[in-house]
Design a protein around this motif. Sequence first.
Motif, PDB file in Angstrom:
ATOM      1  N   ALA A 172       0.823  -1.209   0.000  1.00 29.88           N
ATOM      2  CA  ALA A 172       0.000   0.000   0.000  1.00 29.88           C
ATOM      3  C   ALA A 172       0.857   1.258   0.000  1.00 29.88           C
ATOM      4  O   ALA A 172       0.437   2.304  -0.505  1.00 29.88           O
ATOM      5  N   PRO A 214       2.271   2.161  -4.284  1.00 31.26           N
ATOM      6  CA  PRO A 214       1.167   1.769  -5.171  1.00 31.26           C
ATOM      7  C   PRO A 214       1.675   1.216  -6.498  1.00 31.26           C
ATOM      8  O   PRO A 214       2.603   1.749  -7.110  1.00 31.26           O
ATOM      9  N   GLY A 215       1.070   0.105  -6.911  1.00 32.95           N
ATOM     10  CA  GLY A 215       1.440  -0.516  -8.172  1.00 32.95           C
ATOM     11  C   GLY A 215       2.590  -1.497  -8.072  1.00 32.95           C
ATOM     12  O   GLY A 215       2.956  -2.127  -9.067  1.00 32.95           O
ATOM     13  N   LYS A 250       8.730  -2.333  -8.712  1.00 30.76           N
ATOM     14  CA  LYS A 250       7.870  -1.515  -9.570  1.00 30.76           C
ATOM     15  C   LYS A 250       8.757  -0.820 -10.597  1.00 30.76           C
ATOM     16  O   LYS A 250       9.812  -0.269 -10.245  1.00 30.76           O
TER      17      LYS A 250
END
Length: 441
Positions: free
Chosen positions: A73, A76-77, A99
């Motif tokens: 969280a 993000p992603g 990421k």
Amino acid sequence: MAAAPGMRWYNAVWRWHFYAGLFCMPFVLWLAATGTIYLWKPQIEAWLERPYNSLTPTGPRASAETQVRAALAAVPGATLHRYQLPQAPGEAARVIVGKDRAETRVYVDPYRLRVLRIEAESERPMRVISDLHGKFRAGNPGSYLVEIAACWTVTMLLTGLYLWWPRRVRGLGGVFYPRLGRGKRLFWRDLHAVAGIWVAVLALFLISTGLPWAKFWGSYFKEVRTATGTLDGPQDWPTGARPMLGDHAEHGGMAMPHTVAPGGALDRVVAAAYPLGIAAPVLLAPPSQGTDWTITSDAANRPQRTRITVDGTTGALTSRRDFADRHWLDRAVGYGIAAHEGALFGLANQLLGTLTALLLATLSVSGTVMWWRRRPQGLLGAPAPLSRPRYGPVLIGAILLLAAAMPLFGATLALAAIGDRLLLPRWPAAQRWLGLAPIRA
């Protein structure tokens, strides 16, 4: 009057030593400094991460999967790459997520589920030091440059041993210890020679154990192993630049788009991992396909490492491969790398590595001082060339052997020879400055 054959050889070796040393000394100082810092990685990281290793437990510890969700969280992603198994109640959870082809380490308070720190893996202090040491933070080109410097440092050390070899000396002064009180010139000469003899074997060991990391030599070694049928699964050490993952990621260093498996799989793997007694830090990686999670020890002392797979649906162990199960070449490199990093035999290993670095720095500084004090004004100050000695089969064989063992040495030696034969004769000013114009009787 022509120089005697022995004198011609001595002079030729001295010139090779001079040019190799002049090129290598800045690199030796850099590698000695950054390498010394990295030797003390356990102590430095323990000090840097002390705020995340001394948390006060408040209530029950959240499940591993809940900790991972908190980390995801915060980025993000991102997807889960690895979860580091905590070793003490006061430790923050370390969750490595990926990421955009980069990795991030997220520190999570496992009791309050607060994110304590978010840090790019590539920017962790000791990772930066490692990158500076092995590649100047310049990717593969930096790795090539470090490798070339390492190869020529071997030449510098070998020619230095030839020059140092006692000839008609009385006593051990100037051979095994510097002679004091006999003038600055003799002091710097003795300091250089004595530091060189004491450090030579250790330095050659450090260079040989560092080459597997280099982009060119590491790839060359892998190709040789493939051709000889001695390659035994993915290597446990990286070579060259790694744009996506960390040093010891699973799947041979390739990024895999992991997600948190449903149904409590991570918690089952955590429960299965603790009783195994694997050397810390222990990393848990989700499957890229199927249900088998990978449990790996990332211990700095590589002979303690192991790799285990566990079925995430049942928590059952499905495979295990310890260090002793690997090919003997992998074990040899593993022992060498562990010693190179100061991890093989604890504090004594760190102290020995630090002493080696200090002696290499002394070698470089004393050599630089001798060159600066002796060089003629406006010239490089290389030893004057005498008539060229003949290259016998023993020397040619030794050069070819070194070139086969260190291809970048062979390539740069060939370039230097081509430049010496074809370019410098057309450039008289450069010849004079480099000291290549022969002395005429």
